[in-house]
Design an enzyme around this catalytic site. Structure first.
Site, short mmCIF file in Angstrom:
data_model
loop_
_atom_site.label_atom_id
_atom_site.label_comp_id
_atom_site.label_asym_id
_atom_site.label_seq_id
_atom_site.Cartn_x
_atom_site.Cartn_y
_atom_site.Cartn_z
N GLN A 143 -72.27 -3.65 87.63
CA GLN A 143 -70.95 -3.24 88.13
C GLN A 143 -70.74 -1.74 87.86
OE1 GLN A 143 -68.77 -4.80 89.93
NE2 GLN A 143 -69.46 -6.93 89.85
N ASP A 183 -78.21 -11.43 101.24
CA ASP A 183 -77.56 -12.66 101.68
C ASP A 183 -76.23 -12.31 102.29
OD1 ASP A 183 -76.30 -12.33 98.82
OD2 ASP A 183 -75.07 -13.79 99.87
N CYS A 209 -87.98 -13.44 121.70
CA CYS A 209 -87.63 -14.25 120.53
C CYS A 209 -88.33 -15.61 120.67
CB CYS A 209 -86.12 -14.44 120.45
SG CYS A 209 -85.61 -15.47 119.06
N ASP A 259 -74.97 -18.29 93.26
CA ASP A 259 -74.23 -17.19 92.67
C ASP A 259 -73.41 -17.73 91.50
OD1 ASP A 259 -72.12 -18.49 93.78
OD2 ASP A 259 -71.68 -16.97 95.28
N SER A 260 -72.79 -16.82 90.77
CA SER A 260 -72.12 -17.25 89.53
C SER A 260 -70.75 -17.85 89.78
CB SER A 260 -71.94 -16.04 88.62
OG SER A 260 -71.02 -15.14 89.22
N GLY A 261 -70.19 -17.60 90.95
CA GLY A 261 -68.83 -18.03 91.24
C GLY A 261 -67.80 -16.96 90.94
N GLY A 262 -68.22 -15.90 90.27
CA GLY A 262 -67.28 -14.86 89.82
C GLY A 262 -66.60 -14.15 90.98
N PHE A 263 -67.36 -13.80 92.00
CA PHE A 263 -66.79 -13.02 93.10
C PHE A 263 -65.69 -13.80 93.83
CE2 PHE A 263 -66.67 -11.60 97.55
CZ PHE A 263 -66.29 -10.29 97.35
ZN LIG Z 1 -83.85 -16.61 119.98
#
Ligand SMILES: [Zn+2]
Length: 379
Positions: free
Chosen positions: A189, A266, A319, A79-83
């Site tokens: 934005q 993400d 799972c 990411d850009s670091g902005g947030f």
């Molecule tokens: Zn599992």
């Protein structure tokens, strides 16, 4: 029809939709790269704001970039670091300030001042070796008034231009073959205002980016997805261009946004929930309930609950993660009780495998209706 079944990146193909765990400081907490591969995780998000502080950009470069440093040969989005810089300053103005040039900040306890300009953000992300870079944008709070959002859109557009120029300069210098060129995403934005979102999207589309991100916090004060504006913003971008729902990771939100046409997700939520004993399981007699818009298709198992103390079964019999194939819920509970680090690893592995399985199901659902044409870098 969904044209975006996959993205070709320098370090491999990203099948869409994809969930990427946050490896904020270059690591997904408590698991290693082999664990991630075995969970079916295709790529991770790393954080420029944190990495430029620790271990620091010169160290990352000396170690050959993020892939080499973290032993992760698959795609990385930075990411850009902005947030994060914005969040720090919003928390307390004494930590820094933002103007048209960029962002200056000094986190508590740090003896250094950091400067993040659009150019610097791109230089760092290129030097880190990212597969997808994100433009520096001017973040806002969803409740900020129209004037603030308008100013943010103006600055975000201006910064996107500077990011793209710097990106093109660096790519010219590097002379990478097309298949090795990273992608550059712009961020849209505009808060909750349709006209501002449109203005931002139109300007960024004119500049041309490989993909786009939904900018700003996507949830309301109660934690509900801002369905209307999130959907509207996706519709502003042509369907053939990929779109990243930045920061979205609640399983129900991932499903909703994937069906709106978002491709990349993400969040630190699944790994954080794992550390806080909250494990995800699909419901349904065969563990194959179809992901839907309500939350009934999955449920939580709280492994710290004393009720599970003698539960011999796995978290989910359906799972196929390391934790479920090998260990009982009771054993996991015991590991938690004695505060053993293995608890954190196994719980994290399970929730990540759940997210990977979720996107596998969404992919199967979408691919039934889609051509199999991967999207490469824009020229
Ligand atoms: Zn599992």
């Amino acid at each position: 029809m969904n044209l975006r079944t996959a993205l070709q990146l320098p370090r491999g193909t990203l099948q869409l939709p994809a969930f990427l765990p946050d490896a904020t400081l270059g690591v997904v907490r408590n698991v290693d790269s082999v664990d991630l591969e075995q969970c079916g995780i295709q790529a991770v998000v790393m954080n420029t704001f944190h990495l430029m502080q620790r271990p620091g950009s010169s160290t990352i470069t000396a170690l050959g970039g993020l892939h080499s440093m973290a032993g992760w040969p698959h795609p990385i989005i930075t990411d850009s670091g902005g947030f994060q810089a914005y969040s720090l300053i919003r928390q307390n103005g004494k930590y820094g300030y933002m103007n048209d040039k960029g962002i200056t900040f000094q986190p508590e306890g740090s003896d250094r001042k950091f400067h993040l300009t659009p150019e610097k953000s791109i230089q760092l992300q290129v030097s880190y070796g990212a597969d997808i870079l994100v433009c520096l944008d001017d973040c806002t709070h969803v409740d900020d008034p129209f004037e603030t959002q308008q100013e943010s859109v103006g600055r975000t557009i201006a910064w996107a231009r500077r990011c793209k120029d710097e990106f093109q300069n660096l790519m010219r210098q590097k002379r990478l073959p097309p298949e090795k060129r990273p992608l550059l995403f712009g961020v849209i934005q505009g808060g909750g205002f349709h006209e501002l979102r449109k203005q931002c999207a139109d300007a960024l589309l004119d500049m041309g980016f490989d993909g786009f991100g939904y900018g700003g916090w996507p949830l309301d004060g109660k934690g509900n997805l801002l369905v209307d504006i999130v959907r509207y913003t996706r519709e502003l971008v042509p369907p053939e261009l990929p779109m990243h729902a930045l920061g979205i990771g609640h399983p129900a939100n991932v499903v909703d946004c994937a069906r709106m046409g978002y491709d990349i997700f993400d969040s630190a939520m699944p790994t954080r929930d794992a550390r806080h004993f909250r494990l995800y399981t699909f419901t349904g007699a065969d563990g194959l309930s179809a992901p839907g818009s309500d939350e009934k298709w999955f449920t939580y198992l709280y492994v710290n609950d004393d009720k599970v103390i003698k539960n011999e079964g796995p978290i989910s019999p359906y799972c196929d993660c390391l934790c479920c194939k090998r260990y009982s819920v009771a054993y996991l509970h015991h590991l938690y009780k004695i505060n053993d680090g293995l608890f954190l690893r196994l719980a994290t592995i399970h929730n990540l495998r759940f997210m990977a399985q979720l996107t596998e199901r969404l992919r199967a659902e979408q691919h039934e209706r889609a051509d199999d044409a991967p999207v490469g870098p824009a020229s």
